[in-house]
Design a protein around this motif. Sequence first.
Motif, PDB file in Angstrom:
ATOM      1  N   LEU A  89       0.826  -1.215   0.000  1.00 36.32           N
ATOM      2  CA  LEU A  89       0.000   0.000   0.000  1.00 36.32           C
ATOM      3  C   LEU A  89       0.858   1.263   0.000  1.00 36.32           C
ATOM      4  N   LEU A  90       2.008   1.212   0.659  1.00 35.26           N
ATOM      5  CA  LEU A  90       2.923   2.357   0.635  1.00 35.26           C
ATOM      6  C   LEU A  90       3.379   2.640  -0.799  1.00 35.26           C
ATOM      7  N   LEU A  91       3.790   1.597  -1.495  1.00 31.64           N
ATOM      8  CA  LEU A  91       4.245   1.769  -2.879  1.00 31.64           C
ATOM      9  C   LEU A  91       3.113   2.239  -3.784  1.00 31.64           C
ATOM     10  N   TRP A  92       1.931   1.679  -3.582  1.00 28.12           N
ATOM     11  CA  TRP A  92       0.766   2.076  -4.365  1.00 28.12           C
ATOM     12  C   TRP A  92       0.436   3.545  -4.102  1.00 28.12           C
ATOM     13  N   THR A  93       0.503   3.966  -2.849  1.00 27.98           N
ATOM     14  CA  THR A  93       0.240   5.361  -2.494  1.00 27.98           C
ATOM     15  C   THR A  93       1.239   6.290  -3.179  1.00 27.98           C
ATOM     16  N   GLY A  94       2.514   5.951  -3.099  1.00 24.96           N
ATOM     17  CA  GLY A  94       3.533   6.782  -3.733  1.00 24.96           C
ATOM     18  C   GLY A  94       3.320   6.899  -5.228  1.00 24.96           C
ATOM     19  N   ARG A  95       3.043   5.771  -5.856  1.00 30.10           N
ATOM     20  CA  ARG A  95       2.821   5.775  -7.308  1.00 30.10           C
ATOM     21  C   ARG A  95       1.598   6.612  -7.669  1.00 30.10           C
ATOM     22  N   ALA A  96       0.519   6.471  -6.906  1.00 30.81           N
ATOM     23  CA  ALA A  96      -0.704   7.234  -7.176  1.00 30.81           C
ATOM     24  C   ALA A  96      -0.481   8.731  -6.964  1.00 30.81           C
ATOM     25  N   ARG A  97       0.279   9.078  -5.937  1.00 25.11           N
ATOM     26  CA  ARG A  97       0.544  10.497  -5.671  1.00 25.11           C
ATOM     27  C   ARG A  97       1.411  11.118  -6.763  1.00 25.11           C
ATOM     28  N   PHE A  98       2.459  10.421  -7.145  1.00 25.90           N
ATOM     29  CA  PHE A  98       3.318  10.949  -8.220  1.00 25.90           C
ATOM     30  C   PHE A  98       2.541  11.097  -9.517  1.00 25.90           C
ATOM     31  N   ALA A  99       1.701  10.127  -9.823  1.00 22.52           N
ATOM     32  CA  ALA A  99       0.905  10.191 -11.047  1.00 22.52           C
ATOM     33  C   ALA A  99      -0.056  11.371 -11.008  1.00 22.52           C
ATOM     34  N   ALA A 100      -0.687  11.602  -9.868  1.00 21.17           N
ATOM     35  CA  ALA A 100      -1.623  12.725  -9.739  1.00 21.17           C
ATOM     36  C   ALA A 100      -0.892  14.058  -9.866  1.00 21.17           C
ATOM     37  N   ALA A 101       0.276  14.156  -9.244  1.00 17.81           N
ATOM     38  CA  ALA A 101       1.053  15.402  -9.329  1.00 17.81           C
ATOM     39  C   ALA A 101       1.541  15.636 -10.756  1.00 17.81           C
ATOM     40  N   ARG A 102       2.015  14.578 -11.376  1.00 17.16           N
ATOM     41  CA  ARG A 102       2.509  14.692 -12.755  1.00 17.16           C
ATOM     42  C   ARG A 102       1.384  15.087 -13.706  1.00 17.16           C
TER      43      ARG A 102
END
Length: 139
Positions: free
Chosen positions: A20-33
């Motif tokens: 879930l930590l990795l999924w959260t990071g990936r989702a956050r970076f994608a949203a910011a990008r």
Amino acid sequence: MSPKAVLAPVFVQVLLTFGLLLWTGRARFAAARAGAVTLKDISLGERTWPAPVQQVSNAFGNQFELPVLFYVLTGFALATGKADHLFVGLAWLFVLTRIVHAGIYATGNVVIRRFQAFLAGAVVLMAMWLIFAVRILLA
């Protein structure tokens, strides 16, 4: 019961947390990008993340609430030699409820289903604690 058998559900719970930590990071970076948020939007908290990102983030954060009592209990059960087949079975059941809860939260987020998964896990964990306490106090 062997430490390997007792700790296996703990390892799966930890794996869920890191996943879930990795999924959260990936989702956050994608949203910011994608421009869904700016650094200013998120600098003071998480409320401005898009809902799907917040759902995964909340599912991750939830792994530091109820599961903490599971980790403590497992350590106590190992240290006192009170971890038996019943304990391990209930531990697996608890971890399964956490996986279901996280899956519901991070995807469709059907609140009643999420609550049912949470409640099932809480009841299992309460039973584990009650059984452990009785075994310790009546030994």
